[in-house]
Design a protein around this motif. Structure first.
Motif, PDB file in Angstrom:
ATOM      1  N   PHE A   1      14.516  -1.208  -5.946  1.00 33.54           N
ATOM      2  CA  PHE A   1      14.879  -0.800  -7.302  1.00 33.54           C
ATOM      3  C   PHE A   1      14.752   0.708  -7.451  1.00 33.54           C
ATOM      4  O   PHE A   1      15.663   1.374  -7.982  1.00 33.54           O
ATOM      5  CB  PHE A   1      14.014  -1.495  -8.350  1.00 33.54           C
ATOM      6  CG  PHE A   1      14.219  -0.917  -9.722  1.00 33.54           C
ATOM      7  CD1 PHE A   1      15.373  -1.197 -10.439  1.00 33.54           C
ATOM      8  CD2 PHE A   1      13.284  -0.056 -10.280  1.00 33.54           C
ATOM      9  CE1 PHE A   1      15.589  -0.633 -11.696  1.00 33.54           C
ATOM     10  CE2 PHE A   1      13.490   0.506 -11.533  1.00 33.54           C
ATOM     11  CZ  PHE A   1      14.649   0.200 -12.237  1.00 33.54           C
ATOM     12  N   PHE A   2      13.641   1.285  -6.990  1.00 33.80           N
ATOM     13  CA  PHE A   2      13.461   2.731  -7.111  1.00 33.80           C
ATOM     14  C   PHE A   2      14.503   3.482  -6.295  1.00 33.80           C
ATOM     15  O   PHE A   2      14.989   4.538  -6.708  1.00 33.80           O
ATOM     16  CB  PHE A   2      12.053   3.129  -6.668  1.00 33.80           C
ATOM     17  CG  PHE A   2      10.963   2.621  -7.580  1.00 33.80           C
ATOM     18  CD1 PHE A   2      11.089   2.705  -8.953  1.00 33.80           C
ATOM     19  CD2 PHE A   2       9.805   2.064  -7.051  1.00 33.80           C
ATOM     20  CE1 PHE A   2      10.089   2.244  -9.794  1.00 33.80           C
ATOM     21  CE2 PHE A   2       8.798   1.596  -7.880  1.00 33.80           C
ATOM     22  CZ  PHE A   2       8.942   1.681  -9.255  1.00 33.80           C
ATOM     23  N   ALA A   3      14.839   2.940  -5.127  1.00 32.04           N
ATOM     24  CA  ALA A   3      15.870   3.580  -4.303  1.00 32.04           C
ATOM     25  C   ALA A   3      17.216   3.569  -5.015  1.00 32.04           C
ATOM     26  O   ALA A   3      17.950   4.570  -5.011  1.00 32.04           O
ATOM     27  CB  ALA A   3      15.975   2.874  -2.951  1.00 32.04           C
ATOM     28  N   SER A   4      17.553   2.442  -5.655  1.00 34.16           N
ATOM     29  CA  SER A   4      18.816   2.351  -6.385  1.00 34.16           C
ATOM     30  C   SER A   4      18.836   3.312  -7.563  1.00 34.16           C
ATOM     31  O   SER A   4      19.849   3.983  -7.828  1.00 34.16           O
ATOM     32  CB  SER A   4      19.023   0.924  -6.897  1.00 34.16           C
ATOM     33  OG  SER A   4      19.176   0.020  -5.836  1.00 34.16           O
ATOM     34  N   LEU A   5      17.715   3.387  -8.277  1.00 31.15           N
ATOM     35  CA  LEU A   5      17.640   4.284  -9.428  1.00 31.15           C
ATOM     36  C   LEU A   5      17.753   5.739  -8.983  1.00 31.15           C
ATOM     37  O   LEU A   5      18.450   6.540  -9.621  1.00 31.15           O
ATOM     38  CB  LEU A   5      16.336   4.059 -10.183  1.00 31.15           C
ATOM     39  CG  LEU A   5      16.136   4.901 -11.450  1.00 31.15           C
ATOM     40  CD1 LEU A   5      17.251   4.658 -12.462  1.00 31.15           C
ATOM     41  CD2 LEU A   5      14.768   4.613 -12.073  1.00 31.15           C
ATOM     42  N   ALA A   6      17.088   6.081  -7.869  1.00 31.87           N
ATOM     43  CA  ALA A   6      17.150   7.451  -7.362  1.00 31.87           C
ATOM     44  C   ALA A   6      18.583   7.837  -7.006  1.00 31.87           C
ATOM     45  O   ALA A   6      19.046   8.937  -7.325  1.00 31.87           O
ATOM     46  CB  ALA A   6      16.236   7.603  -6.145  1.00 31.87           C
ATOM     47  N   LYS A   7      19.288   6.940  -6.344  1.00 33.85           N
ATOM     48  CA  LYS A   7      20.677   7.228  -5.971  1.00 33.85           C
ATOM     49  C   LYS A   7      21.558   7.399  -7.212  1.00 33.85           C
ATOM     50  O   LYS A   7      22.387   8.310  -7.283  1.00 33.85           O
ATOM     51  CB  LYS A   7      21.247   6.125  -5.089  1.00 33.85           C
ATOM     52  CG  LYS A   7      22.680   6.400  -4.632  1.00 33.85           C
ATOM     53  CD  LYS A   7      23.234   5.275  -3.802  1.00 33.85           C
ATOM     54  CE  LYS A   7      24.626   5.638  -3.274  1.00 33.85           C
ATOM     55  NZ  LYS A   7      25.566   6.035  -4.338  1.00 33.85           N
ATOM     56  N   ALA A   8      21.362   6.521  -8.198  1.00 31.94           N
ATOM     57  CA  ALA A   8      22.164   6.600  -9.411  1.00 31.94           C
ATOM     58  C   ALA A   8      21.901   7.904 -10.164  1.00 31.94           C
ATOM     59  O   ALA A   8      22.831   8.555 -10.656  1.00 31.94           O
ATOM     60  CB  ALA A   8      21.885   5.398 -10.310  1.00 31.94           C
ATOM     61  N   ILE A   9      20.621   8.311 -10.242  1.00 34.06           N
ATOM     62  CA  ILE A   9      20.286   9.558 -10.919  1.00 34.06           C
ATOM     63  C   ILE A   9      20.856  10.748 -10.151  1.00 34.06           C
ATOM     64  O   ILE A   9      21.386  11.699 -10.741  1.00 34.06           O
ATOM     65  CB  ILE A   9      18.763   9.691 -11.096  1.00 34.06           C
ATOM     66  CG1 ILE A   9      18.253   8.653 -12.102  1.00 34.06           C
ATOM     67  CG2 ILE A   9      18.384  11.097 -11.554  1.00 34.06           C
ATOM     68  CD1 ILE A   9      16.746   8.632 -12.259  1.00 34.06           C
ATOM     69  N   GLU A  10      20.770  10.696  -8.821  1.00 37.04           N
ATOM     70  CA  GLU A  10      21.321  11.789  -8.004  1.00 37.04           C
ATOM     71  C   GLU A  10      22.824  11.926  -8.222  1.00 37.04           C
ATOM     72  O   GLU A  10      23.356  13.030  -8.321  1.00 37.04           O
ATOM     73  CB  GLU A  10      21.030  11.536  -6.529  1.00 37.04           C
ATOM     74  CG  GLU A  10      21.468  12.673  -5.622  1.00 37.04           C
ATOM     75  CD  GLU A  10      21.035  12.468  -4.187  1.00 37.04           C
ATOM     76  OE1 GLU A  10      20.689  13.458  -3.530  1.00 37.04           O
ATOM     77  OE2 GLU A  10      21.051  11.305  -3.735  1.00 37.04           O
ATOM     78  N   ASP A  11      23.527  10.794  -8.320  1.00 36.71           N
ATOM     79  CA  ASP A  11      24.972  10.829  -8.558  1.00 36.71           C
ATOM     80  C   ASP A  11      25.290  11.471  -9.910  1.00 36.71           C
ATOM     81  O   ASP A  11      26.206  12.295 -10.027  1.00 36.71           O
ATOM     82  CB  ASP A  11      25.555   9.413  -8.508  1.00 36.71           C
ATOM     83  CG  ASP A  11      25.568   8.839  -7.101  1.00 36.71           C
ATOM     84  OD1 ASP A  11      25.416   9.620  -6.141  1.00 36.71           O
ATOM     85  OD2 ASP A  11      25.711   7.605  -6.971  1.00 36.71           O
TER      86      ASP A  11
END
Length: 346
Positions: free
Chosen positions: A77-87
């Motif tokens: 979940f944190f990895a997905s959130l990090a990627k989404a925020i980075e995008d």
């Protein structure tokens, strides 16, 4: 290695002033024709011009760097959130530094100081569990920082800092409502543990929704799953043998463990027991059929980015508005019906 193309080079090639180039590339209003603006953009693209963020920072006092401090980089979940925020950050011209606290209070404290020293414009902070248990030190550390901070995902009870998270209370109610509307009355829950955090809020919403329908969560059907796959696996026998017809697992890992034990016993969902998870990560483990509550990561990422960017530059004025007049935004989760919940056969 070739020389870096400068703003001056683009201006000379396009036959305009450096001010005109800056205005065109940054989308600022300017007294120029649309044809001139398009020519400047075409020249900059052809010459592979890359803005010098360090030079820009000297003028704007901004580094165009944001930081995201997360508790566990291996958590999907944190990895997905990090990627989404980075995008989202990238689409707005910001770069994102992702740092991992390992859910350690001391590591978190050191990283907050380091990130501020790196000159980031703002910090999105998902607190370590130790910090959630006693927010006093966390609050003191954040108050010492001179850049904006937005608490993300794991929100503290007191509203003392800007915060953005999923509405986990409503997420828990969604799960309970789905099971009640399917006719289930003997319902179980595999929660995390007694520590404060999102799972405890989900659990509260779940229990409150059941209570509104006259259903009490019996003690033998309320089991700790320790947030782990094995926690859900270990909880399954007792819940099934106690006659529960449905179970809410407060994250997908525990739900997957529960389903694994069901299969070993020759049982299946929803025929023998309906199962609801939370987080919507089961599909990555080959279980797209799991009915689950999705935290709406794209909307969460957008809200986090908007919250931190809205505060950038505010520190140049007197005070710290992210602390003095904090805002809180909750993103509504989404129910994903994957097929592990069915109507109770009468």
């Amino acid at each position: 290695m070739g020389r870096r193309v400068t703003l001056k080079d683009v201006a000379a090639e396009a036959g305009v002033s450096m001010t005109a180039v800056s205005q065109a590339l940054n989308g600022r209003p300017a007294r120029m024709t649309e044809a001139t603006r398009e020519r400047i953009i075409e020249v900059a693209t052809r010459m592979n011009y890359v803005p010098n963020q360090m030079a820009r920072g000297l003028v704007t006092s901004q580094s165009m760097l944001l930081a995201l401090l997360i508790p566990d980089i291996e958590n999907l979940f944190f990895a997905s959130l990090a990627k989404a925020i980075e995008d989202v950050c990238g689409s707005d011209g910001y770069s994102l530094i992702v740092a991992n606290s390992d859910d350690s209070r001391e590591t978190e404290r050191g990283l907050l100081r380091t990130l501020e020293a790196r000159g980031v414009d703002g910090i999105l902070l998902i607190p370590a569990r130790e910090s959630m248990e006693d927010c006093t030190q966390l609050r003191e550390d954040v108050e010492r920082l001179n850049c904006p901070v937005v608490l993300a995902d794991r929100l503290t009870g007191d509203q003392w800092c800007d915060a953005v998270g999923a509405d986990h209370y409503q997420g828990g109610r969604m799960a309970a409502r789905l099971l009640v509307e399917a006719g289930h009355r003997r319902v179980a829950c595999v929660a995390g543990d007694e520590r404060p955090g999102d799972v405890k809020v989900r659990f509260a919403g779940f229990v409150d929704e059941l209570a509104e329908h006259g259903i009490t969560l019996e003690p033998e059907l309320n089991v700790s799953g320790r947030y782990r796959f094995l926690g859900g696996y270990d909880a399954a026998d007792g819940i099934i043998d106690a006659g529960a017809t449905a179970v809410f697992c407060c994250n997908d890992l525990m739900a997957m463990g529960f389903l694994s034990r069901m299969r070993e016993r020759g049982l299946r969902a929803p025929d023998d027991c309906s199962v609801v998870g939370y987080d919507n990560i089961a599909g990555r483990f080959g279980m797209p059929e799991l009915t689950t509550v999705d935290q709406n990561v794209p909307a969460l990422a957008e809200a986090c980015h908007a919250a931190i960017v809205s505060r950038i530059g505010a520190g140049g004025r007197k005070g710290k508005p992210w602390l003095e007049s904090p805002k809180r935004e909750l993103v509504t989760p989404r129910l994903v019906e994957g097929g592990t919940v069915g109507a109770l056969a009468l």
